[in-house]
Design an enzyme around this catalytic site. Structure first.
Site, PDB file in Angstrom:
ATOM      1  N   ILE A 287      14.645  -9.666  13.919  1.00 24.45           N
ATOM      2  CA  ILE A 287      15.808  -9.531  14.796  1.00 24.45           C
ATOM      3  C   ILE A 287      16.992 -10.360  14.272  1.00 24.45           C
ATOM      4  O   ILE A 287      18.138 -10.108  14.628  1.00 24.45           O
ATOM      5  CB  ILE A 287      15.424  -9.958  16.235  1.00 24.45           C
TER       6      ILE A 287
ATOM      7  N   HIS B   3       6.716 -12.861   6.493  1.00 21.21           N
ATOM      8  CA  HIS B   3       8.094 -12.399   6.300  1.00 21.21           C
ATOM      9  C   HIS B   3       8.172 -11.717   4.932  1.00 21.21           C
ATOM     10  O   HIS B   3       7.655 -12.247   3.940  1.00 21.21           O
ATOM     11  CB  HIS B   3       9.073 -13.571   6.270  1.00 21.21           C
TER      12      HIS B   3
ATOM     13  N   GLY C  88       7.287 -25.217   9.959  1.00 20.25           N
ATOM     14  CA  GLY C  88       8.491 -24.602  10.515  1.00 20.25           C
ATOM     15  C   GLY C  88       8.238 -23.315  11.283  1.00 20.25           C
ATOM     16  O   GLY C  88       9.161 -22.552  11.546  1.00 20.25           O
ATOM     17  N   GLN C  89       6.979 -23.057  11.644  1.00 20.76           N
ATOM     18  CA  GLN C  89       6.677 -21.826  12.379  1.00 20.76           C
ATOM     19  C   GLN C  89       7.257 -21.903  13.787  1.00 20.76           C
ATOM     20  O   GLN C  89       7.156 -22.944  14.460  1.00 20.76           O
ATOM     21  CB  GLN C  89       5.151 -21.628  12.455  1.00 20.76           C
TER      22      GLN C  89
ATOM     23  N   HIS D  85       2.421 -14.143  10.968  1.00 18.83           N
ATOM     24  CA  HIS D  85       3.278 -13.085  10.424  1.00 18.83           C
ATOM     25  C   HIS D  85       3.678 -13.436   9.002  1.00 18.83           C
ATOM     26  O   HIS D  85       3.852 -14.599   8.656  1.00 18.83           O
ATOM     27  CB  HIS D  85       4.520 -12.860  11.292  1.00 18.83           C
TER      28      HIS D  85
ATOM     29  N   ASN E 134       5.263 -19.063   7.391  1.00 17.41           N
ATOM     30  CA  ASN E 134       5.403 -20.397   7.976  1.00 17.41           C
ATOM     31  C   ASN E 134       4.154 -20.677   8.813  1.00 17.41           C
ATOM     32  O   ASN E 134       3.742 -19.831   9.612  1.00 17.41           O
ATOM     33  CB  ASN E 134       6.660 -20.459   8.847  1.00 17.41           C
TER      34      ASN E 134
HETATM   35  P1  AMP Z   1       8.824 -18.115  12.075  1.00 15.63           P
HETATM   36  O1  AMP Z   1       9.876 -19.202  12.042  1.00 15.63           O
HETATM   37  O2  AMP Z   1       8.175 -17.894  10.756  1.00 15.63           O
HETATM   38  O3  AMP Z   1       7.861 -18.304  13.215  1.00 15.63           O
HETATM   39  O4  AMP Z   1       9.627 -16.769  12.307  1.00 15.63           O
HETATM   40  C1  AMP Z   1       9.814 -16.167  13.541  1.00 15.63           C
HETATM   41  C2  AMP Z   1      10.748 -15.020  13.285  1.00 15.63           C
HETATM   42  O5  AMP Z   1      10.636 -14.118  14.369  1.00 15.63           O
HETATM   43  C3  AMP Z   1      12.221 -15.393  13.166  1.00 15.63           C
HETATM   44  O6  AMP Z   1      12.702 -15.004  11.877  1.00 15.63           O
HETATM   45  C4  AMP Z   1      12.889 -14.599  14.286  1.00 15.63           C
HETATM   46  O7  AMP Z   1      14.149 -14.093  13.920  1.00 15.63           O
HETATM   47  C5  AMP Z   1      11.875 -13.479  14.520  1.00 15.63           C
HETATM   48  N1  AMP Z   1      11.883 -12.887  15.844  1.00 15.63           N
HETATM   49  C6  AMP Z   1      11.833 -13.534  17.032  1.00 15.63           C
HETATM   50  N2  AMP Z   1      11.830 -12.642  18.039  1.00 15.63           N
HETATM   51  C7  AMP Z   1      11.865 -11.410  17.484  1.00 15.63           C
HETATM   52  C8  AMP Z   1      11.884 -10.086  17.994  1.00 15.63           C
HETATM   53  N3  AMP Z   1      11.860  -9.828  19.316  1.00 15.63           N
HETATM   54  N4  AMP Z   1      11.931  -9.048  17.123  1.00 15.63           N
HETATM   55  C9  AMP Z   1      11.952  -9.279  15.794  1.00 15.63           C
HETATM   56  N5  AMP Z   1      11.925 -10.504  15.246  1.00 15.63           N
HETATM   57  C10 AMP Z   1      11.894 -11.554  16.069  1.00 15.63           C
END
Ligand code: AMP
Ligand code: ZN
Length: 116
Positions: A32, A102, A93-94, A100, A87
């Site tokens: 997002i 990236h 930094g998660q 997930h 992460n």
């Molecule tokens: P992390 O910091 O690795 O936990 O990454 C979490 C990621 O989730 C971030 O890059 C956010 O932009 C992404 N994110 C959070 N909410 C959503 C959502 N509803 N749809 C898509 N991505 C999301």
């Protein structure tokens, strides 16, 4: 599955996403808040908080995720490569505690670690 986890809600279809790929076990969708022209993530459909909670039983699924990443990246035009980031935990930094990967690419991808 977790009632409160945002990625579980996306996997259940309760929160919309821009879907890249889906099968019985996995879902991939665009981030997002992208950090590059292409930025999507791949998640297991079941709730697994992070790589720290992964066990031997998850080995095949984790392998599938890594093998799928280049295929999906190529479909989205990342012919020359891409960055994968996982992460893990607060120390990594998660922010969303549902495992997930990236997948990031296009434009200028700087070195991950800058050395002086
Ligand atoms: P992390 O910091 O690795 O936990 O990454 C979490 C990621 O989730 C971030 O890059 C956010 O932009 C992404 N994110 C959070 N909410 C959503 C959502 N509803 N749809 C898509 N991505 C999301
Ligand atoms: Zn979850």
């Amino acid at each position: 599955m977790s009632d409160t986890c945002i990625f579980c809600k996306i996997a259940r279809g309760e929160i919309p996403c821009r879907k890249v790929y889906e099968d019985d076990e996995l879902l991939a969708f665009h981030d997002i808040n992208p950090v590059a022209p292409v930025h999507f993530m791949m998640v297991p459909k079941f709730h697994l908080p992070s790589l720290m909670e992964a066990e031997e039983a998850h080995a095949a699924l984790l392998g599938r995720m890594l093998l799928l990443a280049p295929k999906l990246a190529k479909e989205l035009g990342l012919e020359n490569g891409f960055r994968t980031v996982i992460n893990t935990g607060k120390g990594g930094g998660q922010e969303v505690f549902h495992l997930h990967i990236h997948i990031i690419g296009g434009g200028n991808i700087p070195p991950m670690v800058k050395r002086s």
